[in-house]
Design a protein around this motif. Structure first.
Motif, PDB file in Angstrom:
ATOM      1  N   ASP A 160       1.010  -1.010  -0.694  1.00 38.21           N
ATOM      2  CA  ASP A 160       0.158   0.219   0.115  1.00 38.21           C
ATOM      3  C   ASP A 160       0.867   1.033  -0.422  1.00 38.21           C
ATOM      4  O   ASP A 160       1.390   1.988   0.602  1.00 38.21           O
ATOM      5  CB  ASP A 160      -0.868   0.814   1.753  1.00 38.21           C
ATOM      6  N   GLY A 161       0.376   1.886  -1.236  1.00 43.86           N
ATOM      7  CA  GLY A 161       1.505   3.480  -0.900  1.00 43.86           C
ATOM      8  C   GLY A 161       2.186   3.837  -1.627  1.00 43.86           C
ATOM      9  O   GLY A 161       3.429   4.034  -1.720  1.00 43.86           O
ATOM     10  N   MET A 162       2.982   2.298  -1.505  1.00 47.50           N
ATOM     11  CA  MET A 162       4.049   1.816  -3.233  1.00 47.50           C
ATOM     12  C   MET A 162       4.195   2.793  -4.426  1.00 47.50           C
ATOM     13  O   MET A 162       3.032   3.029  -4.664  1.00 47.50           O
ATOM     14  CB  MET A 162       4.491   0.925  -3.235  1.00 47.50           C
ATOM     15  N   VAL A 163       5.847   3.330  -4.581  1.00 47.11           N
ATOM     16  CA  VAL A 163       5.662   4.486  -6.212  1.00 47.11           C
ATOM     17  C   VAL A 163       6.140   3.164  -6.842  1.00 47.11           C
ATOM     18  O   VAL A 163       7.957   3.496  -6.471  1.00 47.11           O
ATOM     19  CB  VAL A 163       5.574   5.502  -5.892  1.00 47.11           C
ATOM     20  N   VAL A 164       6.227   3.222  -8.315  1.00 46.46           N
ATOM     21  CA  VAL A 164       6.733   2.719  -8.621  1.00 46.46           C
ATOM     22  C   VAL A 164       7.259   3.450 -10.571  1.00 46.46           C
ATOM     23  O   VAL A 164       6.293   3.784 -10.840  1.00 46.46           O
ATOM     24  CB  VAL A 164       6.596   1.238  -9.055  1.00 46.46           C
ATOM     25  N   LYS A 165       9.041   2.890 -10.562  1.00 48.49           N
ATOM     26  CA  LYS A 165       8.751   4.011 -11.852  1.00 48.49           C
ATOM     27  C   LYS A 165       9.891   2.145 -12.685  1.00 48.49           C
ATOM     28  O   LYS A 165      10.707   2.104 -12.231  1.00 48.49           O
ATOM     29  CB  LYS A 165       9.960   5.226 -12.316  1.00 48.49           C
ATOM     30  N   THR A 166       8.890   2.085 -13.097  1.00 45.58           N
ATOM     31  CA  THR A 166       9.341   1.550 -14.835  1.00 45.58           C
ATOM     32  C   THR A 166      10.492   1.865 -15.542  1.00 45.58           C
ATOM     33  O   THR A 166      10.904   3.228 -15.401  1.00 45.58           O
ATOM     34  CB  THR A 166       8.737   0.875 -15.085  1.00 45.58           C
ATOM     35  N   GLN A 167      11.230   1.217 -16.440  1.00 42.25           N
ATOM     36  CA  GLN A 167      12.255   1.287 -17.656  1.00 42.25           C
ATOM     37  C   GLN A 167      11.654   3.066 -19.138  1.00 42.25           C
ATOM     38  O   GLN A 167      11.964   2.965 -19.358  1.00 42.25           O
ATOM     39  CB  GLN A 167      13.512   0.480 -18.376  1.00 42.25           C
ATOM     40  N   HIS A 168      10.139   2.566 -18.525  1.00 35.47           N
ATOM     41  CA  HIS A 168       9.447   3.635 -19.502  1.00 35.47           C
ATOM     42  C   HIS A 168       9.328   5.683 -18.768  1.00 35.47           C
ATOM     43  O   HIS A 168       9.521   6.000 -19.794  1.00 35.47           O
ATOM     44  CB  HIS A 168       8.052   3.803 -19.277  1.00 35.47           C
ATOM     45  N   THR A 169       9.838   5.284 -17.605  1.00 29.16           N
ATOM     46  CA  THR A 169       9.778   6.833 -17.029  1.00 29.16           C
ATOM     47  C   THR A 169      10.681   7.032 -15.534  1.00 29.16           C
ATOM     48  O   THR A 169      10.794   8.145 -15.149  1.00 29.16           O
ATOM     49  CB  THR A 169       7.752   6.776 -15.587  1.00 29.16           C
ATOM     50  N   SER A 170      10.865   6.167 -15.841  1.00 30.49           N
ATOM     51  CA  SER A 170      13.031   6.497 -15.217  1.00 30.49           C
ATOM     52  C   SER A 170      14.240   6.215 -15.446  1.00 30.49           C
ATOM     53  O   SER A 170      14.541   4.889 -16.017  1.00 30.49           O
ATOM     54  CB  SER A 170      12.356   5.826 -13.685  1.00 30.49           C
ATOM     55  N   GLU A 171      15.355   6.823 -15.717  1.00 30.50           N
ATOM     56  CA  GLU A 171      16.470   6.797 -16.381  1.00 30.50           C
ATOM     57  C   GLU A 171      17.027   5.553 -15.086  1.00 30.50           C
ATOM     58  O   GLU A 171      17.900   5.091 -16.399  1.00 30.50           O
ATOM     59  CB  GLU A 171      17.003   8.104 -16.701  1.00 30.50           C
ATOM     60  N   ARG A 172      17.019   6.060 -14.314  1.00 37.20           N
ATOM     61  CA  ARG A 172      17.523   4.983 -13.685  1.00 37.20           C
ATOM     62  C   ARG A 172      16.942   3.599 -13.558  1.00 37.20           C
ATOM     63  O   ARG A 172      18.145   2.626 -13.504  1.00 37.20           O
ATOM     64  CB  ARG A 172      17.361   5.747 -11.926  1.00 37.20           C
ATOM     65  N   ALA A 173      16.296   3.353 -14.141  1.00 35.17           N
ATOM     66  CA  ALA A 173      15.664   1.286 -14.386  1.00 35.17           C
ATOM     67  C   ALA A 173      15.895   1.778 -15.038  1.00 35.17           C
ATOM     68  O   ALA A 173      16.650   0.396 -15.718  1.00 35.17           O
ATOM     69  CB  ALA A 173      14.377   1.419 -14.386  1.00 35.17           C
ATOM     70  N   ASP A 174      16.201   2.426 -16.578  1.00 37.06           N
ATOM     71  CA  ASP A 174      16.579   2.065 -17.864  1.00 37.06           C
ATOM     72  C   ASP A 174      17.993   1.653 -17.666  1.00 37.06           C
ATOM     73  O   ASP A 174      17.959   1.275 -17.939  1.00 37.06           O
ATOM     74  CB  ASP A 174      16.293   3.419 -18.880  1.00 37.06           C
ATOM     75  N   LYS A 175      18.700   2.964 -16.904  1.00 39.02           N
ATOM     76  CA  LYS A 175      19.908   2.596 -16.866  1.00 39.02           C
ATOM     77  C   LYS A 175      20.835   1.318 -16.661  1.00 39.02           C
ATOM     78  O   LYS A 175      20.938   0.896 -16.543  1.00 39.02           O
ATOM     79  CB  LYS A 175      20.710   3.814 -16.480  1.00 39.02           C
ATOM     80  N   ALA A 176      19.529   0.694 -15.172  1.00 41.61           N
ATOM     81  CA  ALA A 176      19.930  -0.278 -14.365  1.00 41.61           C
ATOM     82  C   ALA A 176      20.154  -1.663 -15.383  1.00 41.61           C
ATOM     83  O   ALA A 176      20.790  -2.473 -15.646  1.00 41.61           O
ATOM     84  CB  ALA A 176      19.187  -0.356 -13.459  1.00 41.61           C
ATOM     85  N   GLN A 177      18.881  -1.442 -16.242  1.00 39.34           N
ATOM     86  CA  GLN A 177      17.985  -2.147 -16.666  1.00 39.34           C
ATOM     87  C   GLN A 177      19.504  -2.644 -17.977  1.00 39.34           C
ATOM     88  O   GLN A 177      19.983  -4.207 -18.245  1.00 39.34           O
ATOM     89  CB  GLN A 177      17.118  -2.544 -17.294  1.00 39.34           C
ATOM     90  N   GLN A 178      19.913  -1.909 -19.380  1.00 44.49           N
ATOM     91  CA  GLN A 178      20.509  -1.829 -19.754  1.00 44.49           C
ATOM     92  C   GLN A 178      22.976  -2.035 -19.070  1.00 44.49           C
ATOM     93  O   GLN A 178      23.270  -3.199 -19.757  1.00 44.49           O
ATOM     94  CB  GLN A 178      20.966  -0.299 -20.052  1.00 44.49           C
ATOM     95  N   GLY A 179      22.464  -1.868 -17.647  1.00 45.49           N
ATOM     96  CA  GLY A 179      23.896  -2.164 -17.170  1.00 45.49           C
ATOM     97  C   GLY A 179      24.126  -3.836 -16.631  1.00 45.49           C
ATOM     98  O   GLY A 179      24.684  -4.639 -17.415  1.00 45.49           O
ATOM     99  N   VAL A 180      22.134  -4.294 -16.522  1.00 44.99           N
ATOM    100  CA  VAL A 180      22.491  -5.859 -16.646  1.00 44.99           C
ATOM    101  C   VAL A 180      22.240  -6.604 -17.712  1.00 44.99           C
ATOM    102  O   VAL A 180      22.597  -7.596 -17.537  1.00 44.99           O
ATOM    103  CB  VAL A 180      21.083  -5.853 -16.322  1.00 44.99           C
ATOM    104  N   MET A 181      21.990  -6.230 -18.760  1.00 44.42           N
ATOM    105  CA  MET A 181      21.551  -6.394 -19.813  1.00 44.42           C
ATOM    106  C   MET A 181      23.592  -6.563 -21.003  1.00 44.42           C
ATOM    107  O   MET A 181      23.158  -8.246 -21.246  1.00 44.42           O
ATOM    108  CB  MET A 181      21.275  -5.458 -21.086  1.00 44.42           C
ATOM    109  N   GLU A 182      23.606  -5.663 -20.315  1.00 41.74           N
ATOM    110  CA  GLU A 182      25.603  -5.493 -20.671  1.00 41.74           C
ATOM    111  C   GLU A 182      26.502  -6.872 -20.475  1.00 41.74           C
ATOM    112  O   GLU A 182      27.227  -7.195 -20.501  1.00 41.74           O
ATOM    113  CB  GLU A 182      25.996  -4.527 -20.590  1.00 41.74           C
ATOM    114  N   LEU A 183      25.765  -6.728 -18.633  1.00 42.42           N
ATOM    115  CA  LEU A 183      26.432  -8.629 -17.767  1.00 42.42           C
ATOM    116  C   LEU A 183      26.364  -9.200 -18.383  1.00 42.42           C
ATOM    117  O   LEU A 183      27.102 -10.618 -18.460  1.00 42.42           O
ATOM    118  CB  LEU A 183      26.629  -7.621 -16.780  1.00 42.42           C
TER     119      LEU A 183
END
Length: 813
Positions: A90-113
């Motif tokens: 309850d009350g959680m706020v989530v930002k996926t790669q579509h709205t968060s540069e931080r999440a997008d960068k993290a996903q790109q980094g995992v893919m690179e690894l």
């Protein structure tokens, strides 16, 4: 599949009970408590890349590709979180790669690894063109790589089994395969080995990956690490013609997909059907399809000439010869019809109608296996005329508090039922009671309490299973599943009926063959007409006569064994046989004698068999890949499928019978599967209304010196006729053994691991000894496995006495 939310939440609307409210990419959504964050995103249509996540597997958080930014109580978490392991709050706020540069960068980094050690061999990889790693690297990865060092390599491929090959350098360690094997199939033979940079998937040296469901690991692998030995380097996805289908190997009716190229089936995949097989199929359903192109495949009609040889002829000549022979037989001793259990419901209906309208008889029985009159009564009382709405289903089995199985071992005979039982045991603590001679592998994996029974005396165990079992079955939703092997144990069907009436448990009939339930509904039995009508019901016969425009015989017909006996003695002048293997009958020698002695024999077959070798006319029929139609699975659910391969010049049974009927001056109106299905639907179905069987319970035979009571049942992967030309599949079959308990082994001078011989006056079978928890004085053999063809070799069956001794010991003779 993406699902839309049931309702759009706003800040002002109340939160439904059992739900929490959170915000994802600026959208307010209500989600059930405990739901994984990645599932909530799916319902909103938000795609998050992932590799380890699978909706039917427990969360693992192994690949870290699904990272999202999460804020709780106004405070952002210090680093992105794996959405496949985090539950909504309850009350959680989530930002996926579509709205968060931080999440997008993290996903790109995992893919690179993940791509650091991946070989990038897409042009030769079997997964190329349908690879989640390929797709997600393009959508969520960087356009270049900063890695310049040498990639990790392994010798390839590593054969995990004879049909599953592993390319370790492609693996991203998502653990889907290991989790499936341990959680879903219960076969934890594949696991993570080593640690750190050396971590890899592998198997124990002394424990090969022997599982009936191993092919599912290939399909759910998100990269090309696991491949099929039969399909490897054979084609590309864009070269394949894909057709939805239904598995023909057991009565579950699993959804599947047939992929073909240039008129040849190259592979089969599991279809997604949550109500039936979810996303799984057994290895027999996945890999056993080469029979359609076997060397023994019959594609042209054959007629036996005066010199005794079979000669290829035209359809016109073959049908005319068959019609002339059957007309003469009908005017003489009569015709018997043995359709077999491989038929679609449309083909089974055509056989049932052919018997009554053309042959003028109720002498028809699809049960090409040991059967009984008690079974006929059971089918009339509990099965015929039932629908999926009023029958036991996969869902009811999964949600049942208790299940008793008798006359079947689900893992060996109905793999998807086994998977549902295991799922219910793991998730909900299902109480499973299995009536059988010993604790099978499947019983162990479903946590079953085995009610040990001496072969032939199972009815007494079911009649008095103990207060604990009765109390469990009295709970609402309890289920009793009884297999067709119950026909080999006198009184077992009656005991099941009585136990269900006593406890209120629902009864489900679990036959082994795909066409059995449909054949019951189509009336391919001596006492039942189409739609669950009794032959002895005058009103039911009148109803059919009005539709068919022909009289329906009033007297119940002979069952399969009696039909063969009548054919051998000359009481019947002809037989029409469709897809029957005499080796499956209770007495194969008697069956072969009947086929040889009958005056005129017509065989409808896919490939050469013991029947075609004796037939006067052989009419080739279409395999599943070249015909359309439907199976009715054990639930009573209609499972339709279409034509996967070119069917030019190949005819289904229903059309062959229709044309043969026309040659005999009777029109069946079953020229197409659609026509047969339409007429059967217009007839409708109703419960047969038969009286539940009430037969005396059988008694166990008492072995003498050097003897034992024989228990026998089939293994899933064996010498079945539809498993020919499948060496990779055969390589994963369970090894056949002579199984006894320790006390019996000592009495009979048997040594574990050494060979023992099981003998009758007809023949002998020699296999290694394995010790298990069989009752004293009982020996078990697989019915139809390499080196162990029980009925044709020994001439006996379940519950009979055999002589047992060490191999080469004269006392065993």
């Amino acid at each position: 599949m993406t699902l839309t939310p049931e309702r759009n939440a706003t800040e002002d609307t109340p939160v439904p009970e059992g739900h929490v409210r959170l915000t994802i990419d600026g959208q307010v959504v209500d989600a059930p408590k405990g739901e994984l964050l990645i599932r909530t995103c799916e319902r909103l249509g938000i795609v998050i890349p992932r590799f380890c996540d699978h909706p039917l597997l427990d969360p693992a958080g192994a690949c870290r590709q699904c990272l999202v930014e999460v804020e709780m109580g106004g405070r952002p978490m210090p680093k992105p979180q794996a959405s496949c392991t985090m539950t909504v709050a309850d009350g959680m706020v989530v930002k996926t790669q579509h709205t968060s540069e931080r999440a997008d960068k993290a996903q790109q980094g995992v893919m690179e690894l993940l791509l650091i050690n991946h070989p990038l061999d897409c042009p030769i990889c079997d997964k190329g063109g349908e690879c989640p790693l390929q797709n997600q690297a393009m959508a969520h990865g960087r356009s270049d790589s900063r890695f310049v060092e040498t990639k990790r390599t392994f010798p390839k491929p590593l054969p995990i089994s004879s049909q599953v090959l592993l390319d370790r350098e492609r693996c991203v360690l998502c653990q889907r395969c290991t989790r499936f094997s341990e959680e879903i199939a219960g076969d934890p033979f594949i696991d993570l080995l080593e640690r750190g940079a050396n971590q890899q998937i592998g198997i124990a040296e002394d424990q090969p990956f022997q599982s009936y469901f191993s092919g599912n690991t290939i399909q759910i692998c998100p990269v090309g690490a696991l491949t099929s030995a039969a399909y490897r380097f054979r084609s590309r996805p864009f070269d394949l013609r894909s057709t939805p289908g239904v598995c023909e190997h057991c009565s579950s009716g699993c959804a599947s997909r047939t992929d073909s190229r240039r008129g040849t089936v190259l592979r089969r995949l599991a279809g997604n059907d949550p109500e039936v097989n979810e996303e799984w199929i057994c290895d027999k359903g996945r890999f056993a399809f080469r029979y359609t192109g076997s060397q023994g495949r019959i594609t042209r009609p054959l007629v036996r000439r005066a010199d005794g040889t079979l000669e290829e002829v035209s359809w016109t000549e073959a049908l005319q010869v068959a019609a002339d022979g059957l007309l003469a037989a009908r005017a003489g001793g009569g015709i018997g019809v043995l359709p077999g259990g491989r038929l679609t419901v449309e083909d089974a209906y055509a056989y049932a109608k052919f018997a009554r309208v053309v042959a003028g008889t109720n002498d028809i029985d699809f049960r090409a296996r040991p059967h009984s009159g008690e079974e006929l009564e059971f089918l009339a009382a509990h099965v015929a005329g039932g629908t999926v709405e009023d029958s036991v289903t996969f869902e009811r089995v999964e949600n049942a508090p208790a299940v008793l199985t008798a006359g079947t071992d689900p893992e060996e005979e109905s793999g998807i039922v086994f998977l549902r039982l295991r799922k219910a045991y793991r998730k909900r603590g299902l109480r499973h009671f299995q009536v059988g001679p010993f604790t099978s592998y499947g019983a162990e994996k479903t946590g079953a309490t085995v009610l040990h029974a001496v072969p032939g005396a199972e009815a007494a165990v079911v009649a008095d299973p103990g207060a604990d079992v009765v109390a469990a079955l009295e709970q609402p939703g309890a289920v009793i599943l009884v297999g067709d092997r119950a026909a080999e144990s006198p009184g077992l069907y009656s005991a099941v009926s009585a136990l269900a009436a006593r406890t209120g448990a629902a009864i489900g009939w679990l036959p082994r063959r795909a066409g059995d339930r449909g054949a019951v509904e189509a009336g391919a039995l001596p006492t039942l007409l189409p739609g669950g009508r009794l032959v002895t019901d005058a009103a039911a016969r009148a109803e059919l006569e009005q539709v068919w425009g022909a009289p329906v015989p009033a007297a119940p017909g002979r069952d399969g064994d009696a039909i063969l006996a009548a054919a051998a003695s000359g009481e019947l002048a002809a037989l029409v046989v469709g897809g029957v293997d005499p080796q499956d009958m209770a007495d194969p020698t008697a069956a072969i004698t009947a086929l040889r002695e009958v005056g005129f024999l017509v065989s409808l077959e896919i490939h050469t068999s013991a029947v075609t070798e004796l037939a006067d006319v052989v009419l080739p029929v279409a395999p599943d890949a070249q015909r359309s139609g439907a199976y009715v699975n054990w639930e009573g659910r209609r499972r339709e499928f279409g034509v996967a391969l070119d069917a030019t010049g190949v005819l289904p049974d229903c059309r062959v019978l229709d044309t043969l009927g026309v040659e005999m001056d009777a029109d069946l109106f079953t020229q197409t599967p659609a026509a047969a299905a339409g007429e059967l639907e217009r007839l409708g179905s109703r419960r047969a209304g038969g009286v539940a069987p009430d037969h005396t319970a059988g008694r166990a035979r008492r072995p003498g010196y050097g003897q034992a009571v024989l228990a026998t049942s089939r293994q899933m992967i064996d010498d079945g006729s539809l498993q020919i030309d499948e060496p990779a599949l055969a390589g994963t079959a369970r090894r056949p053994y002579v199984k006894v308990n320790a006390a019996t082994a000592e009495r009979l001078a048997l040594v574990e691991g050494a060979d023992a011989t099981v003998r009758t006056d007809r023949g002998a079978i020699t296999l290694p000894v394995a010790l298990t928890d069989l009752p004293d004085g009982v020996v078990w053999l697989p019915t139809c496995s390499p080196g162990s063809h029980v009925r044709p070799t020994l001439g006996v069956g379940h519950g009979d006495l055999v002589t047992v001794g060490p191999a080469g010991n004269g006392s065993a003779s």
